[in-house]
Design a protein around this motif. Structure first.
Motif, PDB file in Angstrom:
ATOM      1  N   ARG A  53       0.831  -1.197   0.000  1.00  0.00           N
ATOM      2  CA  ARG A  53       0.000   0.000   0.000  1.00  0.00           C
ATOM      3  C   ARG A  53       0.874   1.260   0.000  1.00  0.00           C
ATOM      4  O   ARG A  53       0.598   2.235  -0.681  1.00  0.00           O
ATOM      5  CB  ARG A  53      -0.941  -0.009   1.215  1.00  0.00           C
ATOM      6  N   GLY A  54       1.986   1.183   0.771  1.00  0.00           N
ATOM      7  CA  GLY A  54       2.918   2.309   0.841  1.00  0.00           C
ATOM      8  C   GLY A  54       3.510   2.654  -0.514  1.00  0.00           C
ATOM      9  O   GLY A  54       3.695   3.829  -0.842  1.00  0.00           O
ATOM     10  N   LYS A  55       3.792   1.623  -1.299  1.00  0.00           N
ATOM     11  CA  LYS A  55       4.386   1.871  -2.629  1.00  0.00           C
ATOM     12  C   LYS A  55       3.412   2.616  -3.531  1.00  0.00           C
ATOM     13  O   LYS A  55       3.788   3.526  -4.264  1.00  0.00           O
ATOM     14  CB  LYS A  55       4.783   0.542  -3.277  1.00  0.00           C
ATOM     15  N   THR A  56       2.154   2.223  -3.455  1.00  0.00           N
ATOM     16  CA  THR A  56       1.129   2.917  -4.248  1.00  0.00           C
ATOM     17  C   THR A  56       1.018   4.368  -3.801  1.00  0.00           C
ATOM     18  O   THR A  56       0.932   5.286  -4.618  1.00  0.00           O
ATOM     19  CB  THR A  56      -0.244   2.224  -4.053  1.00  0.00           C
ATOM     20  N   LEU A  57       1.021   4.566  -2.472  1.00  0.00           N
ATOM     21  CA  LEU A  57       0.901   5.925  -1.928  1.00  0.00           C
ATOM     22  C   LEU A  57       2.069   6.799  -2.358  1.00  0.00           C
ATOM     23  O   LEU A  57       1.896   7.953  -2.739  1.00  0.00           O
ATOM     24  CB  LEU A  57       0.862   5.874  -0.396  1.00  0.00           C
ATOM     25  N   GLN A  58       3.259   6.230  -2.313  1.00  0.00           N
ATOM     26  CA  GLN A  58       4.455   7.017  -2.641  1.00  0.00           C
ATOM     27  C   GLN A  58       4.366   7.605  -4.050  1.00  0.00           C
ATOM     28  O   GLN A  58       4.702   8.770  -4.270  1.00  0.00           O
ATOM     29  CB  GLN A  58       5.705   6.146  -2.530  1.00  0.00           C
ATOM     30  N   GLN A  62       4.435  11.589  -4.640  1.00  0.00           N
ATOM     31  CA  GLN A  62       5.569  12.153  -5.380  1.00  0.00           C
ATOM     32  C   GLN A  62       5.088  13.076  -6.492  1.00  0.00           C
ATOM     33  O   GLN A  62       5.773  14.013  -6.872  1.00  0.00           O
ATOM     34  CB  GLN A  62       6.397  11.018  -5.963  1.00  0.00           C
ATOM     35  N   LYS A  63       3.892  12.795  -7.007  1.00  0.00           N
ATOM     36  CA  LYS A  63       3.330  13.636  -8.066  1.00  0.00           C
ATOM     37  C   LYS A  63       2.557  14.830  -7.509  1.00  0.00           C
ATOM     38  O   LYS A  63       2.065  15.670  -8.265  1.00  0.00           O
ATOM     39  CB  LYS A  63       2.396  12.791  -8.946  1.00  0.00           C
ATOM     40  N   GLY A  64       2.379  14.861  -6.197  1.00  0.00           N
ATOM     41  CA  GLY A  64       1.646  15.974  -5.592  1.00  0.00           C
ATOM     42  C   GLY A  64       0.136  15.832  -5.715  1.00  0.00           C
ATOM     43  O   GLY A  64      -0.603  16.799  -5.560  1.00  0.00           O
ATOM     44  N   GLU A  65      -0.328  14.608  -6.003  1.00  0.00           N
ATOM     45  CA  GLU A  65      -1.777  14.389  -6.113  1.00  0.00           C
ATOM     46  C   GLU A  65      -2.349  13.917  -4.786  1.00  0.00           C
ATOM     47  O   GLU A  65      -1.605  13.626  -3.855  1.00  0.00           O
ATOM     48  CB  GLU A  65      -2.034  13.341  -7.212  1.00  0.00           C
ATOM     49  N   LEU A  66      -3.674  13.825  -4.729  1.00  0.00           N
ATOM     50  CA  LEU A  66      -4.305  13.369  -3.488  1.00  0.00           C
ATOM     51  C   LEU A  66      -4.478  11.855  -3.498  1.00  0.00           C
ATOM     52  O   LEU A  66      -4.896  11.286  -4.499  1.00  0.00           O
ATOM     53  CB  LEU A  66      -5.681  14.013  -3.318  1.00  0.00           C
ATOM     54  N   VAL A  67      -4.172  11.224  -2.370  1.00  0.00           N
ATOM     55  CA  VAL A  67      -4.402   9.785  -2.265  1.00  0.00           C
ATOM     56  C   VAL A  67      -5.903   9.558  -2.055  1.00  0.00           C
ATOM     57  O   VAL A  67      -6.614  10.464  -1.620  1.00  0.00           O
ATOM     58  CB  VAL A  67      -3.574   9.154  -1.128  1.00  0.00           C
ATOM     59  N   PRO A  68      -6.396   8.340  -2.356  1.00  0.00           N
ATOM     60  CA  PRO A  68      -7.835   8.106  -2.226  1.00  0.00           C
ATOM     61  C   PRO A  68      -8.344   8.432  -0.826  1.00  0.00           C
ATOM     62  O   PRO A  68      -7.710   8.120   0.178  1.00  0.00           O
ATOM     63  CB  PRO A  68      -7.972   6.604  -2.522  1.00  0.00           C
ATOM     64  N   LEU A  69      -9.482   9.056  -0.811  1.00  0.00           N
ATOM     65  CA  LEU A  69     -10.105   9.540   0.419  1.00  0.00           C
ATOM     66  C   LEU A  69     -10.201   8.462   1.512  1.00  0.00           C
ATOM     67  O   LEU A  69      -9.863   8.715   2.663  1.00  0.00           O
ATOM     68  CB  LEU A  69     -11.507  10.028   0.024  1.00  0.00           C
ATOM     69  N   LEU A 150       0.627  23.248  -4.847  1.00  0.00           N
ATOM     70  CA  LEU A 150       0.033  24.576  -4.662  1.00  0.00           C
ATOM     71  C   LEU A 150      -1.215  24.749  -5.545  1.00  0.00           C
ATOM     72  O   LEU A 150      -2.257  25.234  -5.076  1.00  0.00           O
ATOM     73  CB  LEU A 150       1.088  25.632  -5.005  1.00  0.00           C
ATOM     74  N   ASP A 151      -1.120  24.337  -6.801  1.00  0.00           N
ATOM     75  CA  ASP A 151      -2.275  24.425  -7.709  1.00  0.00           C
ATOM     76  C   ASP A 151      -3.460  23.653  -7.144  1.00  0.00           C
ATOM     77  O   ASP A 151      -4.596  24.127  -7.136  1.00  0.00           O
ATOM     78  CB  ASP A 151      -1.932  23.834  -9.092  1.00  0.00           C
ATOM     79  N   LEU A 152      -3.175  22.449  -6.663  1.00  0.00           N
ATOM     80  CA  LEU A 152      -4.243  21.605  -6.128  1.00  0.00           C
ATOM     81  C   LEU A 152      -4.835  22.228  -4.861  1.00  0.00           C
ATOM     82  O   LEU A 152      -6.045  22.143  -4.624  1.00  0.00           O
ATOM     83  CB  LEU A 152      -3.680  20.207  -5.832  1.00  0.00           C
TER      84      LEU A 152
END
Ligand SMILES: Nc1nc2c(ncn2[C@@H]2O[C@H](COP(=O)(O)OP(=O)(O)OP(=O)(O)O)[C@@H](O)[C@H]2O)c(=O)[nH]1
Ligand SMILES: Nc1ccn([C@@H]2O[C@H](COP(=O)(O)OP(=O)(O)O)[C@@H](O)[C@H]2O)c(=O)n1
Ligand SMILES: [Mg+2]
Length: 175
Positions: A53-58, A62-69, A150-152
């Motif tokens: 799960r950690g690998k998916t999160l990383q 790293q892309k600055g996106e939001l992980v699933p709620l 910042l954009d997000l």
């Protein structure tokens, strides 16, 4: 289990990347003894554990996106339950990142009594994060990812402030 946190005192701490959420939370902890739970730190701990799960999160972080709620919410809930017996109240730092996250939190855990809004200018946040990046080792403290975070923030998270302002629970500490 969830009963243990049903009546917990909950404070959301919201602000842009590098606005100083973590820094201000430490001060509140020192003065009021609340429990500080940083959603970003919880996620980074999962990454550090090396789990699948950690690998998916990383990759997402790293892309600055939001992980699933659901992932973040489950982690916060587990951490709250673990501290329920000793906690006077919870500072939920870096959450909600979007209005929907706040709504789901309220459904599954409870309503916040306060939202601390840590405000800083965009250029100040970028400067601080670039400086922090020199030593933090955080994969997302680099120019490209900082810009995306910042954009997000402006797109998804600022509406959270508006949402809770209409409920009258937003406070902006004078720093
Ligand atoms: N000059 C100045 N620097 C600050 C202040 N608050 C925080 N910083 C610095 O700004 C950087 C970001 O602060 P954090 O507390 O990590 O910010 P954050 O909002 O938790 O950021 P994330 O961890 O990215 O969520 C750190 O290097 C702090 O030392 C402040 O009031 N003034
Ligand atoms: N509620 C949250 C908190 C963090 N995150 C992720 O974790 C990263 C770091 O969060 P953070 O709160 O430590 O840092 P900032 O983005 O505020 O600088 C974010 O950029 C997101 O990828 C998330 O998806 N959802
Ligand atoms: Mg932080």
């Amino acid at each position: 289990m969830a009963d243990k946190i049903k009546d917990a005192k909950i404070i959301f701490v919201v602000g842009g990347p590098g606005s100083g959420k973590g820094t201000q939370c430490e001060k509140v902890v020192a003065k009021y003894g609340y429990t500080h739970l940083s959603s970003g730190d919880l996620l980074r701990a999962e990454v550090a554990s090396g789990s699948e799960r950690g690998k998916t999160l990383q990759a997402i972080m790293q892309k600055g996106e939001l992980v699933p709620l659901d992932t973040v919410l489950d982690m916060i809930k587990d951490a709250m339950i673990a501290k329920a017996d000793v906690s006077k109240g919870f500072l939920i730092d870096g959450y909600p990142r979007e209005v929907k996250q706040g709504e789901e939190f309220e459904k599954k855990i409870g309503a916040p009594c306060l939202l601390l809004y840590i405000d800083a200018k965009g250029e100040t946040m970028v400067k601080r994060l670039m400086k922090r990046g020199e030593t933090s080792g955080r994969a997302d403290d680099n120019e490209e990812t900082i810009k995306k975070r910042l954009d997000l923030y402006y797109k998804a998270t600022e509406p959270v402030i508006t949402f809770y302002t209409s409920r009258g629970i937003v406070r902006k500490p004078l720093l």
